[in-house]
Design an enzyme around this catalytic site. Structure first.
Site, PDB file in Angstrom:
ATOM      1  N   LYS A   1       0.820  -1.216   0.000  1.00 26.68           N
ATOM      2  CA  LYS A   1       0.000   0.000   0.000  1.00 26.68           C
ATOM      3  C   LYS A   1       0.855   1.268   0.000  1.00 26.68           C
ATOM      4  O   LYS A   1       0.653   2.149  -0.812  1.00 26.68           O
ATOM      5  CB  LYS A   1      -0.923   0.043   1.239  1.00 26.68           C
ATOM      6  CG  LYS A   1      -1.922  -1.095   1.319  1.00 26.68           C
ATOM      7  CD  LYS A   1      -2.873  -0.908   2.508  1.00 26.68           C
ATOM      8  CE  LYS A   1      -2.184  -0.943   3.870  1.00 26.68           C
ATOM      9  NZ  LYS A   1      -1.672  -2.264   4.252  1.00 26.68           N
TER      10      LYS A   1
ATOM     11  N   ARG B   1      -9.685   0.558   8.834  1.00 29.47           N
ATOM     12  CA  ARG B   1      -9.161  -0.756   9.184  1.00 29.47           C
ATOM     13  C   ARG B   1     -10.173  -1.656   9.867  1.00 29.47           C
ATOM     14  O   ARG B   1      -9.867  -2.807  10.169  1.00 29.47           O
ATOM     15  CB  ARG B   1      -7.968  -0.584  10.117  1.00 29.47           C
ATOM     16  CG  ARG B   1      -6.615  -0.832   9.473  1.00 29.47           C
ATOM     17  CD  ARG B   1      -5.552  -0.596  10.519  1.00 29.47           C
ATOM     18  NE  ARG B   1      -4.326  -1.294  10.248  1.00 29.47           N
ATOM     19  CZ  ARG B   1      -3.329  -0.801   9.514  1.00 29.47           C
ATOM     20  NH1 ARG B   1      -3.450   0.357   8.906  1.00 29.47           N
ATOM     21  NH2 ARG B   1      -2.226  -1.494   9.377  1.00 29.47           N
TER      22      ARG B   1
ATOM     23  N   ARG C   1      11.785  -5.199   5.236  1.00 26.72           N
ATOM     24  CA  ARG C   1      11.518  -3.788   4.929  1.00 26.72           C
ATOM     25  C   ARG C   1      12.448  -2.861   5.694  1.00 26.72           C
ATOM     26  O   ARG C   1      12.711  -3.051   6.874  1.00 26.72           O
ATOM     27  CB  ARG C   1      10.061  -3.477   5.286  1.00 26.72           C
ATOM     28  CG  ARG C   1       9.702  -2.024   5.102  1.00 26.72           C
ATOM     29  CD  ARG C   1       8.237  -1.839   4.939  1.00 26.72           C
ATOM     30  NE  ARG C   1       7.484  -2.130   6.152  1.00 26.72           N
ATOM     31  CZ  ARG C   1       6.155  -2.055   6.211  1.00 26.72           C
ATOM     32  NH1 ARG C   1       5.451  -1.755   5.135  1.00 26.72           N
ATOM     33  NH2 ARG C   1       5.538  -2.322   7.338  1.00 26.72           N
TER      34      ARG C   1
ATOM     35  N   ARG D   1      11.153  -0.567  11.088  1.00 26.51           N
ATOM     36  CA  ARG D   1      10.047  -0.185  11.968  1.00 26.51           C
ATOM     37  C   ARG D   1       9.969  -1.103  13.176  1.00 26.51           C
ATOM     38  O   ARG D   1      10.219  -2.300  13.082  1.00 26.51           O
ATOM     39  CB  ARG D   1       8.725  -0.249  11.189  1.00 26.51           C
ATOM     40  CG  ARG D   1       8.386   1.056  10.516  1.00 26.51           C
ATOM     41  CD  ARG D   1       7.223   0.920   9.570  1.00 26.51           C
ATOM     42  NE  ARG D   1       6.083   0.177  10.122  1.00 26.51           N
ATOM     43  CZ  ARG D   1       4.959  -0.013   9.455  1.00 26.51           C
ATOM     44  NH1 ARG D   1       4.801   0.490   8.244  1.00 26.51           N
ATOM     45  NH2 ARG D   1       3.980  -0.708   9.996  1.00 26.51           N
TER      46      ARG D   1
ATOM     47  N   ARG E   1      -0.324  -8.470  13.322  1.00 26.26           N
ATOM     48  CA  ARG E   1      -0.940  -7.568  12.346  1.00 26.26           C
ATOM     49  C   ARG E   1      -1.703  -8.350  11.284  1.00 26.26           C
ATOM     50  O   ARG E   1      -2.758  -7.909  10.814  1.00 26.26           O
ATOM     51  CB  ARG E   1       0.133  -6.681  11.705  1.00 26.26           C
ATOM     52  CG  ARG E   1       0.530  -5.507  12.620  1.00 26.26           C
ATOM     53  CD  ARG E   1       1.947  -5.039  12.395  1.00 26.26           C
ATOM     54  NE  ARG E   1       2.193  -4.502  11.080  1.00 26.26           N
ATOM     55  CZ  ARG E   1       3.389  -4.535  10.467  1.00 26.26           C
ATOM     56  NH1 ARG E   1       4.436  -5.107  11.048  1.00 26.26           N
ATOM     57  NH2 ARG E   1       3.527  -4.010   9.280  1.00 26.26           N
TER      58      ARG E   1
HETATM   59  P1  ADP Z   1       0.999  -1.945   7.938  1.00 28.85           P
HETATM   60  O1  ADP Z   1      -0.125  -1.828   6.973  1.00 28.85           O
HETATM   61  O2  ADP Z   1       2.253  -2.454   7.316  1.00 28.85           O
HETATM   62  O3  ADP Z   1       0.665  -2.702   9.183  1.00 28.85           O
HETATM   63  P2  ADP Z   1       0.688   0.865   8.787  1.00 28.85           P
HETATM   64  O4  ADP Z   1       1.756   1.906   8.741  1.00 28.85           O
HETATM   65  O5  ADP Z   1      -0.521   1.078   7.946  1.00 28.85           O
HETATM   66  O6  ADP Z   1       1.422  -0.491   8.444  1.00 28.85           O
HETATM   67  O7  ADP Z   1       0.182   0.704  10.319  1.00 28.85           O
HETATM   68  C1  ADP Z   1       1.060   0.489  11.371  1.00 28.85           C
HETATM   69  C2  ADP Z   1       0.310   0.435  12.710  1.00 28.85           C
HETATM   70  O8  ADP Z   1      -0.329   1.701  12.961  1.00 28.85           O
HETATM   71  C3  ADP Z   1      -0.828  -0.575  12.794  1.00 28.85           C
HETATM   72  O9  ADP Z   1      -0.373  -1.864  13.117  1.00 28.85           O
HETATM   73  C4  ADP Z   1      -1.685   0.032  13.927  1.00 28.85           C
HETATM   74  O10 ADP Z   1      -1.110  -0.186  15.187  1.00 28.85           O
HETATM   75  C5  ADP Z   1      -1.587   1.520  13.629  1.00 28.85           C
HETATM   76  N1  ADP Z   1      -2.656   1.969  12.705  1.00 28.85           N
HETATM   77  C6  ADP Z   1      -2.465   2.444  11.451  1.00 28.85           C
HETATM   78  N2  ADP Z   1      -3.647   2.772  10.884  1.00 28.85           N
HETATM   79  C7  ADP Z   1      -4.599   2.481  11.817  1.00 28.85           C
HETATM   80  C8  ADP Z   1      -6.008   2.574  11.826  1.00 28.85           C
HETATM   81  N3  ADP Z   1      -6.696   3.028  10.768  1.00 28.85           N
HETATM   82  N4  ADP Z   1      -6.673   2.179  12.949  1.00 28.85           N
HETATM   83  C9  ADP Z   1      -6.015   1.730  14.005  1.00 28.85           C
HETATM   84  N5  ADP Z   1      -4.674   1.589  14.075  1.00 28.85           N
HETATM   85  C10 ADP Z   1      -3.965   1.967  12.972  1.00 28.85           C
END
Ligand code: ADP
Ligand code: ZN
Length: 222
Positions: free
Chosen positions: A14, A89, A128, A163, A174
């Protein structure tokens, strides 16, 4: 006008694909993960509250994320269009997003599903590396920088980091959270006749080409 959600498991690409689309279409990139990580790095009180949840790969409470999104939209130029990456999400976030966008008269153009076998993404996530200077994403297995530890784009040395949640336990968590909380949104957006799926199992360039085609096709319909 492009107003899109990128939906897919962690590691589906993404963030990487979003960067290409932003370059080409000039839309605003709204990554809740990045916004939340900056809050953690800045050590704000919000950041301190959510650091542990994020490190473990859990979802940050909806109320926090939804506030972040509406504040962001209030301070941005919506006429440029936007791309949501990592949001919504779960179903509460998806339903609230419809409300937030309807209030501002900027409904979604479509939702792009980056489809990939979730078990196949572990290597993408564990390999990554991110440039802390310019945000470029690398993968030590598939897409390493030309000089180890140095960013090709901005030339920054020693700025590539991993990260905190790209470790095995968080990755597994996740992926579980994606299956139980986020995957049901596929049906939600299918029912809303907004869902378009692309195969995201290829390399970055292949997926980018599919994403490009889909966006051009969808934009031509409007
Ligand atoms: P990835 O898709 O690789 O897990 P992201 O950068 O999108 O990475 O998200 C990293 C973390 O940030 C998630 O595991 C969660 O803890 C938090 N997070 C991101 N977006 C949301 C969301 N929309 N709602 C709740 N937590 C979120
Ligand atoms: Zn860089």
């Amino acid at each position: 006008m492009l107003r899109v959600v990128f939906l897919g498991p962690p590691g589906s690409g993404k963030g990487s694909q979003a960067k290409y689309v932003i370059d080409e279409h000039g839309v605003d990139h709204i990554s809740t993960g990045e916004l939340l990580r900056s809050a953690v790095n800045e050590g704000t009180s919000l950041g301190n509250q959510i650091a542990d949840i994020m490190q473990q790969g859990g979802l940050v409470p909806d109320q926090i994320v939804l506030q972040l999104i509406s504040d962001y939209l209030d301070s941005s130029d919506l006429s440029k269009g936007f791309l949501f990456d990592g949001f919504p999400r779960n179903s509460i976030q998806a339903e609230q997003l419809q409300v937030i966008l309807a209030e501002r008269n900027v409904p979604l153009s479509f939702v792009l599903h980056l489809q990939v076998d979730p078990t196949a993404v572990v290597k993408r996530l564990s390999g990554r590396r991110n440039c802390s200077n310019c945000g470029r994403i690398y993968n030590i297995y598939f897409d390493p920088p030309q000089v180890e530890g140095q960013c090709d784009d901005c030339g920054s040395a020693g700025e590539l980091f991993q990260r905190a949640d790209d470790n095995e336990a968080s990755i597994r968590n996740r992926l579980d959270v994606y299956e139980s909380e986020t995957a049901p949104l596929l049906e939600f957006y299918e029912n809303a006749e907004l869902l378009v799926t692309v195969d995201a199992s290829g390399d970055l360039a292949e997926v980018a080409e599919s994403v490009r085609q889909v966006i051009l096709t969808e934009l031509a319909k409007t």
